[in-house]
Design an enzyme around this catalytic site. Structure first.
Site, mmCIF file in Angstrom:
data_model
loop_
_atom_site.group_PDB
_atom_site.id
_atom_site.type_symbol
_atom_site.label_atom_id
_atom_site.label_comp_id
_atom_site.label_asym_id
_atom_site.label_seq_id
_atom_site.Cartn_x
_atom_site.Cartn_y
_atom_site.Cartn_z
ATOM 1 N N ASP A 58 -2.972 -4.857 -0.356
ATOM 2 C CA ASP A 58 -3.048 -3.521 0.255
ATOM 3 C C ASP A 58 -4.435 -2.875 0.216
ATOM 4 O OD1 ASP A 58 -0.415 -4.144 -0.292
ATOM 5 O OD2 ASP A 58 0.055 -2.268 -1.292
ATOM 6 N N GLN A 74 -6.298 -3.961 -3.323
ATOM 7 C CA GLN A 74 -5.611 -4.751 -4.335
ATOM 8 C C GLN A 74 -6.281 -6.109 -4.397
ATOM 9 O OE1 GLN A 74 -2.403 -3.836 -6.276
ATOM 10 N NE2 GLN A 74 -3.936 -2.248 -6.030
#
Ligand SMILES: *[C@@H]1O[C@H](CO)[C@@H](O)[C@H](O)[C@H]1NC(C)=O
Ligand SMILES: *[C@@H]1O[C@H](CO)[C@@H](O)[C@H](O)[C@H]1NC(C)=O
Ligand SMILES: *[C@@H]1O[C@H](CO)[C@@H](O)[C@H](O)[C@H]1NC(C)=O
Ligand SMILES: *[C@@H]1O[C@H](CO)[C@@H](O)[C@H](O)[C@H]1NC(C)=O
Length: 597
Positions: A58, A74
């Site tokens: 993400d 992430q």
């Protein structure tokens, strides 16, 4: 199929393409680096965001601060696969949203409140201009909690170091929420009462809920006393990555129209976006947000509470999207994750890729969002080919777009449909599963009006190709529907690659828009398409075998019985951007970052 070499420009060929070198491009465009490590590198994107190496998912905390764009993500610093327990926040900066420089990780799982991972979240610019991050930590007990982090030195233009205060978590796990279902705080916004609000995803007693927390100081947060959460539904299962943002009611093309997260009042609507874990799809609803009750009133209640019935942000392979207000361009910009879809073994050699940032705005209909690549991508445009006058594509017509590299291109084409009379009649079942319909009625299945569109990432023998196309369908009472598809079924001869058809019905009045346009960004393994002026987006990942060793071709085609006119066509070869030290020009970002005001 007509293949028109550039030499044919001078003759009155049926399809008339001429090459124009953009005035600035005296030097050769930089294409993505050639394979050097023996692994499968052809799929590495050249201008979509990804880390130099390792796993990424993400996008987190995108923001514009003090002259720089920041993107966190992430990131597993230890490998190319999602590493449970090891997630950090990668961090890159850019002066232009195109070229990116990688910095050290901003958050690492080193504290009791995030010992098992620093998960997704958002950034908020506080009054006075200091940014703050609210993120999900997986704590030492394996439970999800919400933490804050602040820049150690807000005067550092790159915001390299982030502090996680010892008083975290600021939002502990509530008693009615299981430890693995409480995450992804949104960007915070201010209500008219002066209190901050943030939306957090949670499963409350089995019901997927978007909770609102309030705070006077950004440190002490309380669950809003409202009777209902912002959204709640049992039907779709857990939802993640909530995003609530304002849009202008009178949107135009998105430029100068964006609103800060806290905007409210007359002329403002809100969009609630949720990511559905079960389907890995992002859906949204336009509506009105009431900050007194922290309630969201949907503009299309008939779509119901089940998020899967809401509009989709992208009909392809993107998930976990997040927007931010770009104060420089005064626009709302979206990032999303376009997950790799080949095998894990291949992933070990690669990374992740985001969609190219898009601006987004509200359509005049007050219900749908429109999206378009941010204009900064045009700085990568090099060689250009244009069609000088309209050309008719009869049935079976297929013309190659020559003169630009087909693996790194930006193509805009307008199709003029003079008559809808021949459109095939709707079978009501088709409405149920347009994606399946895109597979059954692919580019080679003739229709009345369409299929027409683009063939991209094609091998010279066409055994591998990706089709992006439209098909008009007669509904009833003189109304038509427009299907848009990206069909990956023939995109690759490799095994272990995900090759679905994607698609849906475009919410556009086809009779009013006799010209249907399509813009497609091609970036090796990404084919990102915008149909009907950004009313429908389909992002796909493709892994053709031929791209390892040879060029990819592009075509416009029509396989409908009715003639379609290509009334406009422009295609650019795109240079490689510098993305985290891979690709184009390494000096670019850092040198630009210095002189920022
Ligand atoms: C997680 O990190 C540790 C080192 O801290 C490493 O040994 C392990 O392989 C990593 N796991 C994954 C799945 O990346
Ligand atoms: C990513 O792609 C892989 C392979 O196609 C798939 O198994 C996985 O579910 C995808 N994840 C997301 C979040 O899209
Ligand atoms: C158009 O249809 C014909 C006949 O089915 C097929 O051979 C051809 O490949 C199709 N063109 C495209 C671009 O799919
Ligand atoms: C890199 O970018 C700088 C600044 O824009 C420019 O002066 C230089 O010529 C570029 N170098 C290459 C190799 O493109």
């Amino acid at each position: 199929m007509a293949r028109l070499p550039l030499a044919a420009c001078a003759v009155a060929a049926a399809f008339y393409l001429c090459l124009h070198l953009a005035s600035s491009s005296s030097s050769a465009p930089r294409l993505a680096p050639a394979p050097s490590d023996g692994g499968r590198r052809a799929g590495r994107t050249a201008y979509h965001f990804q880390p130099a190496k390792n796993w990424q998912n993400d996008p987190n905390g995108p923001m514009y601060y003090n002259g720089m764009y920041h993107l966190f993500y992430q990131y597993n610093p230890h490998g190319a696969l999602w590493g449970v327990g090891n997630l950090s926040w990668g961090h890159s900066v850019s002066g232009d949203l195109v070229n990116w420089a990688a910095l050290d990780t901003a958050l690492d799982p080193t504290s009791p409140f995030d010992a098992n991972g620093c998960w997704s979240a958002s950034a908020t610019i506080l009054p006075g201009g200091t940014p703050a991050i609210l993120y999900t930590g997986i704590d030492a007990n394996g439970e999800q909690v919400q933490n804050v982090a602040f820049p150690r030195d807000p005067a550092d233009p790159l915001l390299r170091r982030w502090d996680k205060p010892g008083y975290n978590p600021v939002i502990p796990l509530p008693a009615d929420v299981p430890g693995d279902k409480f995450r992804d705080p949104s960007t915070a916004w201010l209500g008219r009462d002066g209190l901050w609000r943030v939306a957090v995803s949670a499963e409350v007693r089995g019901v997927a809920s978007t909770l609102v927390y309030r705070s006077a100081d950004f440190l002490r947060w309380e669950r809003a006393p409202a009777a209902a959460p912002l959204h709640a539904s049992r039907a779709a299962g857990m939802v993640e990555c909530p995003d609530l943002f304002p849009v202008k009611e009178e949107g135009d093309d998105g430029d100068g129209q964006g609103l800060d997260a806290s905007a409210s009042g007359a002329g403002v609507r809100h969009v609630l976006k949720l990511s559905v874990m079960d389907t890995l799809q992002d859906h949204y609803m336009v509506g009105r947000y009431d900050d007194a009750a922290d309630a969201f009133v949907p503009a299309e209640p008939e779509r119901g509470d089940d998020v899967r019935g809401w509009r989709r942000l992208d009909y392809g392979h993107v998930y976990a999207s997040k927007t931010f207000f770009d104060a420089r361009g005064s626009r709302r910009v979206l990032w999303a994750w376009a997950n790799e879809s080949d095998s894990q073994a291949d992933d070990v050699a690669k990374g992740w890729s985001g969609t190219f940032p898009r601006k987004l705005w509200l359509d005049e209909d007050g219900k749908q969002l429109r999206q378009w690549p941010v204009e900064e991508i045009e700085t990568l445009r090099r060689k250009r080919v244009v069609l000088h006058r309209g050309t008719a594509l009869a049935t079976g017509g297929m013309n190659e777009i020559v003169g630009v590299a087909g693996s790194q291109a930006d193509v805009e084409v307008a199709f003029k449909v003079s008559s809808l009379a021949g459109a095939e009649a709707l079978d009501p079942n088709w409405l149920l599963d347009p994606q399946k319909l895109c597979g059954e009625k692919g580019a080679s299945v003739p229709g009345g009006v369409g299929p027409f569109g683009l063939i991209v990432m094609a091998s010279s023998d066409l055994r591998e190709h990706t089709a992006v196309f439209f098909r008009a369908i007669y509904r009833y009472h003189g109304r038509y529907k427009l299907l848009m598809c990206t069909d990956l079924t023939r995109s690759s001869t490799r095994a272990g690659v995900y090759k679905p058809p994607y698609g849906g019905f475009v919410d556009v009045d086809v009779e009013e828009h006799e010209t249907i346009n399509l813009r497609t960004l091609i970036d090796h393994s990404v084919v990102e398409s915008f149909g009907a002026d950004g009313r429908m987006c389909i992002t796909a990942r493709v892994y053709p075998e031929h791209a390892e060793t040879s060029n990819s071709h592009m075509f416009v085609f029509n396989n409908g019985t009715g003639t379609v006119e290509v009334s406009k066509l422009e295609a650019w070869e795109l240079a490689a951007a510098t993305v985290n030290s891979v690709g184009g020009n390494d000096s670019l970002v850092m040198s630009e970052s210095n002189g920022q005001s």
